[in-house]
Design an enzyme around this catalytic site. Structure first.
Site, short mmCIF file in Angstrom:
data_model
loop_
_atom_site.label_atom_id
_atom_site.label_comp_id
_atom_site.label_asym_id
_atom_site.label_seq_id
_atom_site.Cartn_x
_atom_site.Cartn_y
_atom_site.Cartn_z
CB ILE A 142 -6.54 -0.38 -1.01
CG1 ILE A 142 -6.98 0.96 -1.63
CG2 ILE A 142 -7.00 -0.47 0.44
CD1 ILE A 142 -8.49 1.09 -1.78
CB SER A 143 -4.78 -3.81 1.88
OG SER A 143 -4.45 -4.85 2.75
CB SER A 144 -3.30 -7.30 -1.20
OG SER A 144 -2.61 -8.14 -2.10
CB ALA A 201 -0.81 -0.55 -0.50
CG HIS A 206 -5.39 -2.79 7.14
ND1 HIS A 206 -4.07 -2.61 6.79
CD2 HIS A 206 -5.94 -3.54 6.15
CE1 HIS A 206 -3.81 -3.24 5.66
NE2 HIS A 206 -4.93 -3.81 5.24
#
Length: 425
Positions: free
Chosen positions: A151-153, A155, A292
Site C-alpha cells: 500500500i502506497s510506499s 505499492a 489515496h
C-alpha cells in the site's frame, strides 16, 4: 514534500496503530510459532536494517506459497498485519505472510536510490529478498509461488521488487503506487515531487526499459502485475496509474488495448491486458472519486484471486472445523452493533473457546458482550466469558459488540474457532 505523504496516511495509521500486536521473536533459523506474528532476526543480508515479521498459519500447507505484504509510510510490519486481512487469508489457504518493516525515521521504503533500483544493489530490496530466502529455506516454500503486495510506499516497493527480482516473484498487487523508477533520485532524497505529482510521463518502451535495466540480460518469465488507484489521489496523482499500466504491459509484451473491461463494484473500472481471465498478465482497477487511502476490506481477496491462491489456485482451502458462525450487523451513519452466533457442530464438547475474525477496514470495537475482544480492530480474537465457555454438541452461544466505522459496516466474513475454520451461514 515527504511530509505530505505522511500527513495523508494519518487516517490509515490511526486505524491500525492502536491494534499493533506485540510480536514473538526468534533469532534462530527454525520454524516460528504458528498463528502468531513473530519477529525474525538474523535472517540474512540486510543493508538497510529492516525488521522482518512473519505469520505462519496453524494449517500451513506443505511447500507453501509466500506473500510479502509491504507497509505504507508511517506504518510497520505489525500495523500491516493488524490493518489488512492477509493473515486471516493465510489461515484460510495455508500460505505464509512476510511483513517487512522499515526502521528509518520516515518509515517509508527506499524506492528512489540507485541502490534500490538495481538487482542486488543494496538497500531495502536486498533485505526483503533475504527474508524470502529465509522463508523458503525454513518452510521449503514453493519458489514458483512468491508474491508481493503493498500500500502506497509498499505499492511502490512492490513495483521495485518485481523489477529487481523478476525471477523471484510470480505476481504483484500494488495499491496506490507509481511505476518502477518513477521515484528515482540521485541526491539522497526519498521524495520525487515530479513523480508524485503525476508529471513523469514516458512511452511504454521507456518505462519497460527502466524495468529491464534493473536486471540486465534477464530473459526469463516476468511476474504478472495488478495495480489499483483512486482517481482523486492527491498524494500520488492518478496519472501514475496509467503509467504503471504502460510499463507492465510493455514488460510483459502485451498490447495497450484492454482484452476485457468490466465494473466488479460500484465506481470501479477494471481492465485486463493480454487475456480476459482472473490471472491476466496485467490487471488494472480504477476507483472513481476515491483518494489515496483506497485500500479497504475485501481488496486483498481480489488480489489473492489474481495471484491464483484462492482455492482454484495452488493452495487449497482447508476443510472447516466442527463449528458454524452466523453474523450480522445493524448500522447507522458512523456506528454499528454486531451479533455473532457460534454453534458447535461437532460430536464433542468444547470446554473453552476463542473466536478469530478480521474486522473490515475502518471498524473499531468500542465495547462488547459475551466475550472479551482484543485488539479493537484488524485481526480480532474474542475469548469466552466465564459463564459461556462450555459448548455442548449442537449448542450455540451468541455474543456481540458495538463498533465505529468509516463507511464499511459489513460483518466479518471469515471465522476460526480455536484455530479451526468455521462454516458461515
Amino acid at each position: 514534500m515527504l511530509l505530505a505523504l505522511l500527513a495523508a496516511l494519518v487516517p490509515l495509521l490511526a486505524a491500525t496503530v492502536l491494534t499493533t500486536p506485540a510480536a514473538a521473536r526468534t533469532e534462530t533459523p527454525a520454524a516460528v510459532p504458528t498463528a502468531t506474528l513473530t519477529e525474525v532476526t538474523g535472517f540474512g543480508d540486510n543493508p538497510s536494517n529492516l525488521q522482518m515479521y512473519v505469520y505462519v498459519p496453524a494449517n500451513v500447507t506443505a511447500h507453501p506459497a509466500v506473500v510479502v505484504a509491504v507497509h505504507y509510510c508511517t506504518g510497520s510490519g505489525p500495523a500491516m498485519y493488524s490493518g489488512t486481512e492477509w493473515a486471516s487469508l493465510a489461515d484460510q489457504y495455508g500460505f505464509v505472510v512476510v511483513y517487512p518493516s522499515v526502521t528509518r525515521a520516515s518509515k517509508c521504503f527506499d524506492v528512489s536510490s540507485p541502490q534500490a533500483l538495481k538487482r542486488g544493489g543494496g538497500s531495502d530490496p536486498v533485505g526483503i529478498k533475504s527474508m524470502i530466502d529465509w522463508t523458503t529455506r525454513t518452510y521449503d516454500a514453493d519458489t514458483t509461488k512468491i508474491f508481493a503486495t503493498g500500500i502506497s510506499s509498499g505499492a511502490m516497493m512492490t513495483n521495485v521488487l518485481l523489477g529487481d527480482y523478476p525471477d523471484v516473484f510470480a505476481a504483484g498487487a500494488a495499491f496506490s503506487g507509481v511505476p518502477f523508477g518513477c521515484f528515482a533520485t540521485t541526491d539522497g532524497s526519498e521524495w520525487n515531487s515530479a513523480c508524485s505529482g503525476g508529471t513523469v510521463i514516458h512511452t511504454p518502451q521507456q518505462w519497460g526499459d527502466l524495468v529491464r535495466g534493473a536486471h540486465p540480460g534477464y530473459t526469463g518469465t516476468r511476474p504478472r502485475m495488478q495495480v489499483w488507484h483512486g482517481t482523486e489521489d492527491d498524494v500520488l496523482r492518478y496519472p501514475n496509474f496509467g503509467e504503471e499500466v504502460k510499463q507492465w504491459t510493455n514488460v510483459l509484451g502485451v498490447g495497450q488495448t484492454p482484452a476485457a473491461t468490466d465494473s466488479p463494484a460500484s465506481g470501479w473500472t477494471r481492465t485486463r491486458y493480454g487475456s480476459t481471465g482472473d490471472q491476466a498478465p496485467v490487471e488494472a482497477i480504477s476507483l472513481q472519486g476515491v483518494g489515496h487511502n483506497l485500500y479497504s476490506y475485501g481488496m486483498a481477496s481480489r488480489a489473492l484471486t489474481f495471484f491464483g491462491l484462492d482455492g482454484s489456485g495452488p493452495a487449497p482451502q482447508p476443510q472447516p472445523g466442527a463449528c458454524k458462525v452466523t453474523a450480522g450487523t445493524n448500522a447507522w451513519n458512523t456506528g454499528l452493533t454486531a451479533s455473532v452466533t457460534i454453534t458447535n457442530t461437532g460430536t464433542t464438547a468444547v470446554a473453552a473457546w476463542q473466536l478469530g475474525f478480521t474486522l473490515p477496514a475502518g471498524q473499531t470495537i468500542t465495547n462488547g458482550w459475551g466475550a472479551t475482544y482484543a485488539p479493537a480492530s484488524g485481526a480480532v480474537t474474542a475469548t469466552n466469558a466465564s459463564y459461556n465457555g462450555a459448548l455442548a454438541p449442537n449448542a450455540s452461544v451468541t455474543i456481540g459488540y458495538q463498533a465505529g466505522h468509516t463507511g464499511n459496516s459489513a460483518a466479518p466474513a471469515v471465522f476460526t474457532l480455536n484455530g479451526k475454520a468455521c462454516t458461515t451461514g
